[in-house]
Design a protein around this motif. Structure first.
Motif, short mmCIF file in Angstrom:
data_model
loop_
_atom_site.label_atom_id
_atom_site.label_comp_id
_atom_site.label_asym_id
_atom_site.label_seq_id
_atom_site.Cartn_x
_atom_site.Cartn_y
_atom_site.Cartn_z
N ARG A 44 19.27 8.67 -26.37
CA ARG A 44 18.47 7.83 -25.72
C ARG A 44 17.56 7.12 -26.79
N SER A 45 17.16 5.65 -26.65
CA SER A 45 16.09 5.12 -27.30
C SER A 45 14.91 5.71 -27.22
N TRP A 46 14.11 5.96 -28.32
CA TRP A 46 12.79 6.43 -28.19
C TRP A 46 11.98 5.13 -28.56
N ARG A 47 10.66 5.11 -28.32
CA ARG A 47 9.65 4.03 -28.48
C ARG A 47 8.52 4.77 -29.22
N ARG A 48 7.69 3.77 -29.98
CA ARG A 48 6.60 4.26 -30.71
C ARG A 48 5.37 3.74 -29.96
N ALA A 49 4.36 4.75 -29.98
CA ALA A 49 3.14 4.20 -29.51
C ALA A 49 1.94 4.94 -30.25
N GLY A 50 1.16 3.96 -31.22
CA GLY A 50 0.48 4.28 -31.91
C GLY A 50 0.91 5.39 -33.22
N ASP A 51 0.73 6.44 -33.28
CA ASP A 51 1.38 7.60 -34.22
C ASP A 51 2.35 8.44 -33.65
N GLU A 52 2.64 8.18 -32.30
CA GLU A 52 3.58 8.99 -31.43
C GLU A 52 4.91 8.39 -31.09
N ASP A 53 5.99 9.28 -31.38
CA ASP A 53 7.29 9.04 -30.83
C ASP A 53 7.42 9.37 -29.42
N ILE A 54 8.08 8.63 -28.44
CA ILE A 54 8.23 9.10 -27.09
C ILE A 54 9.46 8.60 -26.47
N VAL A 55 10.20 9.61 -25.75
CA VAL A 55 11.30 9.50 -25.10
C VAL A 55 11.21 9.82 -23.68
N GLU A 56 11.62 9.05 -22.74
CA GLU A 56 11.60 9.57 -21.13
C GLU A 56 12.98 9.86 -20.80
N CYS A 57 12.98 10.90 -20.43
CA CYS A 57 14.45 11.55 -19.95
C CYS A 57 13.91 11.76 -18.14
N PRO A 58 15.31 11.82 -17.47
CA PRO A 58 14.95 12.08 -15.95
C PRO A 58 14.02 13.00 -15.63
N HIS A 59 13.86 14.36 -16.25
CA HIS A 59 13.09 15.35 -15.71
C HIS A 59 11.82 15.64 -16.39
N PHE A 60 11.77 15.03 -17.56
CA PHE A 60 10.46 15.24 -18.69
C PHE A 60 10.31 14.08 -19.35
N ARG A 61 9.02 13.98 -20.26
CA ARG A 61 8.73 13.18 -21.33
C ARG A 61 8.43 14.02 -22.50
N LEU A 62 9.14 13.56 -23.84
CA LEU A 62 8.91 14.34 -24.89
C LEU A 62 8.32 13.40 -25.72
N THR A 63 7.00 13.70 -26.49
CA THR A 63 6.11 13.28 -27.46
C THR A 63 6.50 13.85 -28.74
N ARG A 64 6.52 13.13 -29.59
CA ARG A 64 6.39 13.78 -31.29
C ARG A 64 5.51 12.95 -32.09
N ARG A 65 4.96 13.74 -32.83
CA ARG A 65 3.97 13.18 -33.92
C ARG A 65 4.38 13.57 -35.43
N ILE A 66 5.05 13.15 -36.05
CA ILE A 66 5.49 13.49 -37.19
C ILE A 66 4.55 13.21 -38.54
N GLY A 67 3.74 14.02 -39.59
CA GLY A 67 2.93 13.45 -40.50
C GLY A 67 3.19 14.50 -41.61
N GLU A 68 2.64 13.93 -42.63
CA GLU A 68 2.70 14.71 -43.81
C GLU A 68 1.40 15.60 -44.16
N ARG A 69 1.33 16.62 -44.61
CA ARG A 69 0.29 17.43 -44.64
C ARG A 69 0.39 18.07 -46.10
N GLY A 70 -0.09 17.79 -47.08
CA GLY A 70 -0.08 18.20 -48.47
C GLY A 70 1.57 17.98 -48.77
N ASP A 71 2.13 18.97 -49.03
CA ASP A 71 3.50 18.78 -49.53
C ASP A 71 4.35 18.98 -48.09
N ALA A 72 3.97 19.32 -47.12
CA ALA A 72 4.65 19.67 -45.93
C ALA A 72 5.00 18.54 -44.91
#
Length: 265
Positions: A74-102
């Motif tokens: 599925r296509s995801w969408r960006r909302a601020g600093d979050e990536d979101i995908v809507e699926c029939p039974h759930f919504r998944l939100t992801r925030r990816i960032g850099e913390r130092g070297d990680a």
């Protein structure tokens, strides 16, 4: 004396195509393996998995229905600093960032209380035959000798005579395994990649897919997956109590994936 240095990790994603990670680099090394798969750009929800490599977000299952889950197709969408995908039974939100070297990815899955799921960061890695998989401690390991739901359990790294910590040359084999540990390292030459998952109150593990040109039968190729997971089974329908993540009364499950890299100098 050998010293070990931390390397900055950087990631690139593609929201239009399942939120997939298309690049994972550290000091000029690309860790993600890729494969030409024309179906990947045009896949629709419910279709069979199109294996183009990279890192796919597999949820709510890996094997089973839908194939490799419902989010990767599925296509995801960006909302601020979050990536979101809507699926029939759930919504998944992801925030990816850099913390130092990680690189740190924070996830939230929202669904009805009691919803059972498996999530895997389905990372296919570009590794040499000499690469090693490192797991700390005598972790219980479930080996899947075929494509079914049956497994054989023993202590890492050897199960039923199969050593899982080494890759080696192509030998026409293909095995999957789930290691009951939240942390794994991959060592290839002087470089190492380290992945860990944290999820309070939920089962965490690492899935391995070691395909040394044993799959698929009609046109086998080499691919190696090292995949932090929530859950302890590939198919959410095949697990017993405690083998899958379960949404609590709050309606949300949160977890964190951390990726770091080192080099022996």
């Amino acid at each position: 004396m050998v010293s070990v240095i931390r390397l900055p990790v950087r990631v690139t994603t593609d929201l239009d195509h399942g939120g997939r990670w298309t690049s994972l680099t550290a000091a000029g090394r690309e860790w993600l393996w890729h494969r030409d798969e024309p179906r990947r750009a045009h896949v629709r929800p419910g279709e069979l998995f199109a294996d183009a490599g990279g890192l796919e977000e597999c949820v709510p299952t890996v094997r089973g229905v839908p194939d490799h889950g419902d989010a990767w197709s599925r296509s995801w969408r960006r909302a601020g600093d979050e990536d979101i995908v809507e699926c029939p039974h759930f919504r998944l939100t992801r925030r990816i960032g850099e913390r130092g070297d990680a690189v740190v990815a924070d996830y939230t899955l929202a669904a009805e209380h009691g919803y059972r799921f498996v999530w895997a960061a389905h990372a296919l890695l570009d590794l040499s035959p000499a690469a090693r998989i490192g797991v700390a401690g005598p972790a219980v390991t479930r080996l899947y000798p075929d494509e079914g739901d049956r497994w054989i359990a023993d202590a890492w790294p050897t199960v039923d005579g199969v050593g899982l910590d080494r890759l080696g040359p192509d030998d026409a084999s293909a095995v999957g395994a789930v290691v009951l540990t939240p942390r794994v390292s991959v060592h290839d030459g002087s470089d190492s990649l380290h992945l860990s998952v944290e999820a309070e109150g939920q089962p965490a593990s690492v899935a391995l897919w070691r395909n040394l040109r044993g799959f698929p039968q009609d046109a086998p190729y080499r691919s190696v997956g090292v995949e932090p997971m929530l859950g302890r089974v590939f198919d959410r329908a095949a697990g017993d109590d405690g083998d899958t993540a379960v949404v609590p009364a709050t309606g949300e499950v949160t977890w964190r994936l951390t990726v770091t890299a080192t080099r022996r100098a």
